[in-house]
Design a protein around this motif. Structure first.
Motif, PDB file in Angstrom:
ATOM      1  N   TYR A  13       0.808  -1.216   0.000  1.00  0.00           N
ATOM      2  CA  TYR A  13       0.000   0.000   0.000  1.00  0.00           C
ATOM      3  C   TYR A  13       0.842   1.267   0.000  1.00  0.00           C
ATOM      4  CZ  TYR A  13      -4.724  -1.866   0.413  1.00  0.00           C
ATOM      5  OH  TYR A  13      -5.921  -2.462   0.158  1.00  0.00           O
ATOM      6  N   TRP A  26      -1.094  -4.840   3.093  1.00  0.00           N
ATOM      7  CA  TRP A  26      -2.218  -5.642   3.576  1.00  0.00           C
ATOM      8  C   TRP A  26      -1.774  -7.095   3.568  1.00  0.00           C
ATOM      9  CZ3 TRP A  26      -6.588  -5.158   6.078  1.00  0.00           C
ATOM     10  CH2 TRP A  26      -7.487  -6.227   6.084  1.00  0.00           C
ATOM     11  N   GLU A  31      -5.397 -10.421   7.865  1.00  0.00           N
ATOM     12  CA  GLU A  31      -6.514  -9.515   7.626  1.00  0.00           C
ATOM     13  C   GLU A  31      -6.314  -8.146   8.264  1.00  0.00           C
ATOM     14  OE1 GLU A  31     -10.049 -11.652   8.778  1.00  0.00           O
ATOM     15  OE2 GLU A  31     -10.095 -12.699   6.856  1.00  0.00           O
ATOM     16  N   LYS A  32      -5.119  -7.581   8.040  1.00  0.00           N
ATOM     17  CA  LYS A  32      -4.844  -6.234   8.529  1.00  0.00           C
ATOM     18  C   LYS A  32      -3.620  -5.667   7.820  1.00  0.00           C
ATOM     19  CE  LYS A  32      -1.994  -7.391  12.552  1.00  0.00           C
ATOM     20  NZ  LYS A  32      -1.856  -7.166  13.990  1.00  0.00           N
ATOM     21  N   LEU A  33      -3.464  -4.334   7.922  1.00  0.00           N
ATOM     22  CA  LEU A  33      -2.259  -3.694   7.421  1.00  0.00           C
ATOM     23  C   LEU A  33      -1.117  -4.028   8.367  1.00  0.00           C
ATOM     24  CD1 LEU A  33      -3.506  -0.153   6.340  1.00  0.00           C
ATOM     25  CD2 LEU A  33      -2.728  -2.002   4.854  1.00  0.00           C
ATOM     26  N   ARG A  53      -7.054  -2.336  -4.277  1.00  0.00           N
ATOM     27  CA  ARG A  53      -6.899  -1.638  -2.994  1.00  0.00           C
ATOM     28  C   ARG A  53      -8.259  -1.380  -2.367  1.00  0.00           C
ATOM     29  NH1 ARG A  53      -2.319   2.062  -1.914  1.00  0.00           N
ATOM     30  NH2 ARG A  53      -0.630   1.347  -3.243  1.00  0.00           N
ATOM     31  N   ASP A  54      -8.329  -1.614  -1.078  1.00  0.00           N
ATOM     32  CA  ASP A  54      -9.535  -1.315  -0.313  1.00  0.00           C
ATOM     33  C   ASP A  54      -9.422   0.135   0.149  1.00  0.00           C
ATOM     34  OD1 ASP A  54     -11.549  -1.001   1.578  1.00  0.00           O
ATOM     35  OD2 ASP A  54     -11.251  -3.007   2.429  1.00  0.00           O
ATOM     36  N   HIS A  57      -8.513   1.137   3.698  1.00  0.00           N
ATOM     37  CA  HIS A  57      -7.149   0.986   4.220  1.00  0.00           C
ATOM     38  C   HIS A  57      -6.271   2.102   3.659  1.00  0.00           C
ATOM     39  CE1 HIS A  57      -8.576  -2.752   5.700  1.00  0.00           C
ATOM     40  NE2 HIS A  57      -8.647  -3.316   4.515  1.00  0.00           N
TER      41      HIS A  57
END
Length: 177
Positions: A13, A26, A31-33, A53-54, A57
Motif C-alpha cells: 500500500y 495488507w 486480515e490487517k495492514l 486496494r480497499d 485501508h
C-alpha cells in the motif's frame, strides 16, 4: 515480529519514512495492514496476481494513528513545553492531528491522539526538562522507566579501584610544605 524468516504474500500500500523505513502492506492471512522494516526484506517476488486496494485501508490514516510506526489503540496526549522551549516546539509537527494552545505564561500545550508511547518517550527524552507530560499517565510511566534505565547506565555501581600509591600525583607538580 518474532525474528523468523517468512514469505508472506502481501498487497503493498505504501511506505513510511523516518528513522527506519517501512513497507505498509495488507496481509490477507492476518486480515490487517502490517509494517515490514525495509532492511529486513531480503527479497521480493511478484506472484503474477493482482489485487484491488480497499479504500478503507488508507496509509495516511494508518500512519496518523501512531507517533512513529508502532500501532496500538490511540490515546489522548497532552504535553506542556516551558516558555523557554515554546518557540522551538511551535515549529515542530509532532503529529498531523496536533492542536497547539499558547498559554498566558508563555508555555505551549500540544494535544493530539496517537499510539506509540515508547516512541513518544524516546522523542521527549531529547527535550530534557523543557517538556512536561500532562497526559497520559502511561506515557509518564514509560518515560520515567526510560530515565531510570539511563541513570542506571550512566551511574557507576562500583566504586573505582583504589589508585596505587606510586600512581598518585602523576602528572601533577610536587607539593612542598
Amino acid at each position: 515480529e518474532d525474528g523468523k524468516r517468512t514469505r508472506p504474500v502481501v498487497h503493498p500500500y505504501g511506505f513510511l519514512h523516518g528513522h527506519r523505513h517501512y513497507l505498509v502492506a495488507w496481509n490477507p492471512k492476518r486480515e490487517k495492514l502490517v509494517l515490514f522494516a525495509l532492511p529486513n526484506i531480503t527479497s521480493v517476488a511478484p506472484t503474477g496476481e493482482s489485487f484491488e486496494r480497499d479504500p478503507a485501508h488508507d496509509v495516511h490514516d494508518f500512519a496518523a494513528r501512531s507517533f512513529g510506526v508502532f500501532q496500538d489503540e490511540p490515546v489522548d496526549v497532552v504535553w506542556r513545553f516551558r516558555p523557554a522551549a515554546a518557540a522551538e516546539a511551535r515549529e515542530f509537527v509532532f503529529h498531523p492531528t496536533q492542536q497547539l494552545d499558547e498559554r498566558p505564561d508563555g508555555s505551549l500545550v500540544v494535544r493530539f491522539q496517537a499510539c506509540g508511547l515508547w516512541e513518544m518517550a524516546w522523542h521527549l527524552f531529547t527535550w530534557g526538562d523543557a517538556v512536561e507530560i500532562v497526559e497520559p499517565a502511561a506515557l509518564r510511566e514509560t518515560y520515567r522507566g526510560m530515565v531510570e534505565a539511563a541513570l542506571r547506565v550512566a551511574t557507576p555501581t562500583k566504586r573505582p579501584a583504589k589508585v596505587k600509591r606510586a600512581e598518585r600525583g602523576r602528572g601533577r607538580p610536587a607539593q612542598r610544605g
